[in-house]
Motif scaffolding. Structure first.
Motif, mmCIF file in Angstrom:
data_model
loop_
_atom_site.group_PDB
_atom_site.id
_atom_site.type_symbol
_atom_site.label_atom_id
_atom_site.label_comp_id
_atom_site.label_asym_id
_atom_site.label_seq_id
_atom_site.Cartn_x
_atom_site.Cartn_y
_atom_site.Cartn_z
ATOM 1 N N TYR A 37 39.813 -3.265 9.432
ATOM 2 C CA TYR A 37 39.630 -3.949 8.204
ATOM 3 C C TYR A 37 40.721 -3.238 7.483
ATOM 4 C CZ TYR A 37 34.826 -5.046 10.613
ATOM 5 O OH TYR A 37 34.048 -5.122 11.294
ATOM 6 N N PRO A 38 41.340 -4.606 6.753
ATOM 7 C CA PRO A 38 42.421 -4.154 5.360
ATOM 8 C C PRO A 38 41.705 -2.706 4.900
ATOM 9 C CG PRO A 38 41.972 -6.045 5.404
ATOM 10 C CD PRO A 38 40.881 -5.401 6.385
ATOM 11 N N ILE A 39 42.422 -1.825 4.826
ATOM 12 C CA ILE A 39 42.570 -0.247 3.659
ATOM 13 C C ILE A 39 42.993 -0.628 2.233
ATOM 14 C CG2 ILE A 39 40.593 0.825 5.415
ATOM 15 C CD1 ILE A 39 43.349 2.661 5.761
ATOM 16 N N PHE A 40 43.387 -1.921 1.638
ATOM 17 C CA PHE A 40 44.294 -1.420 0.509
ATOM 18 C C PHE A 40 43.706 -1.135 -0.364
ATOM 19 C CE2 PHE A 40 47.097 -5.058 2.391
ATOM 20 C CZ PHE A 40 48.106 -3.626 2.742
ATOM 21 N N ASP A 41 42.296 -0.961 -1.016
ATOM 22 C CA ASP A 41 41.535 -0.299 -1.665
ATOM 23 C C ASP A 41 41.544 0.837 -1.512
ATOM 24 O OD1 ASP A 41 39.935 -0.672 0.466
ATOM 25 O OD2 ASP A 41 37.939 -0.756 -0.569
ATOM 26 N N VAL A 42 41.657 1.381 -0.358
ATOM 27 C CA VAL A 42 42.308 2.916 -1.190
ATOM 28 C C VAL A 42 42.921 3.275 -1.955
ATOM 29 C CG1 VAL A 42 42.654 5.010 0.309
ATOM 30 C CG2 VAL A 42 41.057 3.160 1.524
ATOM 31 N N PHE A 43 43.959 2.721 -2.145
ATOM 32 C CA PHE A 43 45.105 3.182 -2.715
ATOM 33 C C PHE A 43 44.889 2.496 -4.449
ATOM 34 C CE2 PHE A 43 48.289 1.058 0.322
ATOM 35 C CZ PHE A 43 48.618 1.783 1.198
ATOM 36 N N ASN A 44 43.698 2.363 -4.553
ATOM 37 C CA ASN A 44 42.662 1.683 -6.147
ATOM 38 C C ASN A 44 42.096 3.298 -6.241
ATOM 39 O OD1 ASN A 44 43.603 -0.341 -6.013
ATOM 40 N ND2 ASN A 44 42.076 -1.387 -5.826
ATOM 41 N N MET A 45 41.711 3.986 -5.931
ATOM 42 C CA MET A 45 41.530 5.636 -5.932
ATOM 43 C C MET A 45 42.517 5.812 -6.666
ATOM 44 S SD MET A 45 38.488 4.936 -4.652
ATOM 45 C CE MET A 45 38.019 6.839 -5.033
ATOM 46 N N ILE A 49 63.598 7.553 18.334
ATOM 47 C CA ILE A 49 63.249 6.184 18.867
ATOM 48 C C ILE A 49 63.436 4.810 17.563
ATOM 49 C CG2 ILE A 49 60.782 6.880 20.029
ATOM 50 C CD1 ILE A 49 59.427 5.677 17.640
ATOM 51 N N ASN A 50 63.400 3.663 18.364
ATOM 52 C CA ASN A 50 63.785 2.589 17.272
ATOM 53 C C ASN A 50 62.492 0.859 17.905
ATOM 54 O OD1 ASN A 50 64.533 0.356 16.330
ATOM 55 N ND2 ASN A 50 66.679 -0.192 17.044
ATOM 56 N N ASP A 51 61.443 0.844 16.769
ATOM 57 C CA ASP A 51 60.544 0.226 17.290
ATOM 58 C C ASP A 51 60.087 -0.586 16.044
ATOM 59 O OD1 ASP A 51 57.930 -1.612 17.019
ATOM 60 O OD2 ASP A 51 56.930 1.249 18.438
ATOM 61 N N PRO A 52 60.590 -2.006 15.598
ATOM 62 C CA PRO A 52 60.431 -2.623 14.843
ATOM 63 C C PRO A 52 59.069 -2.865 13.898
ATOM 64 C CG PRO A 52 60.213 -4.026 16.814
ATOM 65 C CD PRO A 52 61.134 -2.772 17.387
ATOM 66 N N ILE A 53 58.122 -1.873 14.991
ATOM 67 C CA ILE A 53 56.967 -2.255 14.325
ATOM 68 C C ILE A 53 56.959 -0.746 12.937
ATOM 69 C CG2 ILE A 53 55.935 0.194 15.349
ATOM 70 C CD1 ILE A 53 54.056 -3.377 14.327
ATOM 71 N N PHE A 54 57.635 -0.011 13.032
ATOM 72 C CA PHE A 54 57.925 0.433 11.511
ATOM 73 C C PHE A 54 59.243 -0.023 10.761
ATOM 74 C CE2 PHE A 54 56.295 3.632 14.931
ATOM 75 C CZ PHE A 54 55.385 3.987 14.313
ATOM 76 N N ASN A 55 58.625 -0.243 9.156
ATOM 77 C CA ASN A 55 59.651 -0.574 8.334
ATOM 78 C C ASN A 55 61.201 0.715 8.528
ATOM 79 O OD1 ASN A 55 57.177 -1.581 7.437
ATOM 80 N ND2 ASN A 55 58.415 -2.738 6.940
ATOM 81 N N GLN A 56 60.757 1.830 8.324
ATOM 82 C CA GLN A 56 61.590 3.325 8.106
ATOM 83 C C GLN A 56 61.268 3.747 9.613
ATOM 84 O OE1 GLN A 56 63.539 3.965 4.592
ATOM 85 N NE2 GLN A 56 63.097 2.017 3.837
ATOM 86 N N ILE A 57 61.595 4.580 10.147
ATOM 87 C CA ILE A 57 61.651 5.564 10.976
ATOM 88 C C ILE A 57 62.392 6.882 9.993
ATOM 89 C CG2 ILE A 57 62.305 7.023 13.141
ATOM 90 C CD1 ILE A 57 61.641 4.183 14.150
ATOM 91 N N VAL A 92 45.926 -5.993 10.921
ATOM 92 C CA VAL A 92 44.315 -5.894 9.909
ATOM 93 C C VAL A 92 45.627 -6.753 8.285
ATOM 94 C CG1 VAL A 92 42.652 -5.447 11.563
ATOM 95 C CG2 VAL A 92 44.236 -3.954 10.007
ATOM 96 N N MET A 93 46.355 -5.976 9.053
ATOM 97 C CA MET A 93 47.120 -5.636 7.092
ATOM 98 C C MET A 93 48.929 -6.174 7.599
ATOM 99 S SD MET A 93 45.996 -1.955 5.859
ATOM 100 C CE MET A 93 46.023 -2.255 4.532
ATOM 101 N N PRO A 94 49.219 -7.379 8.470
ATOM 102 C CA PRO A 94 50.494 -7.601 8.196
ATOM 103 C C PRO A 94 52.057 -7.136 7.662
ATOM 104 C CG PRO A 94 49.086 -9.312 8.315
ATOM 105 C CD PRO A 94 48.431 -8.461 7.642
ATOM 106 N N HIS A 95 51.140 -7.473 6.626
ATOM 107 C CA HIS A 95 52.286 -6.848 5.518
ATOM 108 C C HIS A 95 52.616 -5.511 4.897
ATOM 109 C CE1 HIS A 95 52.776 -11.652 5.523
ATOM 110 N NE2 HIS A 95 51.819 -11.802 5.359
#
Length: 175
Positions: free
Chosen positions: A89-97, A47-55, A33-36
């Motif tokens: 659903y995308p929850i980027f609006d939580v950052f606005n809080m 572990i090594n998993d590309p789903i994470f930007n950093q581990i 829901v939030m690919p970027h």
């Protein structure tokens, strides 16, 4: 978008193989829901998993690593998600809080009365219990100190219930 991406992101924090695998699944769901979104994991597992930007390796292994992950987050604005959450659903609006307060959370609805109990301090029922499965924070000394005290009180907790929300509620009320 790149500038925003570096300033805000999501973190999961897990100990043990089962919770780490749950976080991997939750991160995949989040990416649907939030690919970027920037998504990091703090864990005691190798572990090594590309789903994470950093581990990141946890420095202090405990049953509640979220406090360390929030403190050590590389983001200016962080949303911590428990590994059992499914974001629909995308929850980027939580950052606005975080434009209005240094910490934001979801009210814990339907929690038992024992979850509201605190130390010897009266906290009115109108001061809500926060579900610590989703917490947004703005990086600051205030938040760093809050996370340190929350973690310390959690580690030193000797009474039931074995949940972290009442401690967080107490600390938010007293601060």
């Amino acid at each position: 978008w790149e500038l925003i991406r570096l300033k805000q992101g999501f973190v999961f924090a897990t100990t043990g193989k089962n919770y780490t695998n749950m976080a991997r699944r939750a991160a995949r769901n989040l990416r649907q829901v939030m690919p970027h979104a920037e998504v990091d994991l703090f864990t005691d597992q190798h572990i090594n998993d590309p789903i994470f930007n950093q581990i990141h390796s946890l420095k202090n292994v405990s049953k509640r690593p979220k406090m360390e992950a929030i403190r050590r987050s590389r983001f200016q604005r962080t949303i911590h998600l428990d590994s059992d959450l499914i974001i629909l659903y995308p929850i980027f609006d939580v950052f606005n809080m975080l434009d209005f307060a240094p910490i934001a959370g979801v009210q814990a609805m339907g929690r038992q009365k024992f979850m509201m109990e605190t130390e010897d301090v009266y906290i009115p029922n109108s001061f809500p219990l926060i579900n610590s499965g989703l917490i947004a924070v703005q990086k600051s000394n205030l938040i760093d100190n809050l996370m340190k005290e929350w973690e310390l009180r959690w580690i030193n907790k000797t009474s039931l219930p074995k949940v972290d929300q009442p401690i967080l509620r107490y600390l938010l009320f007293k601060n």
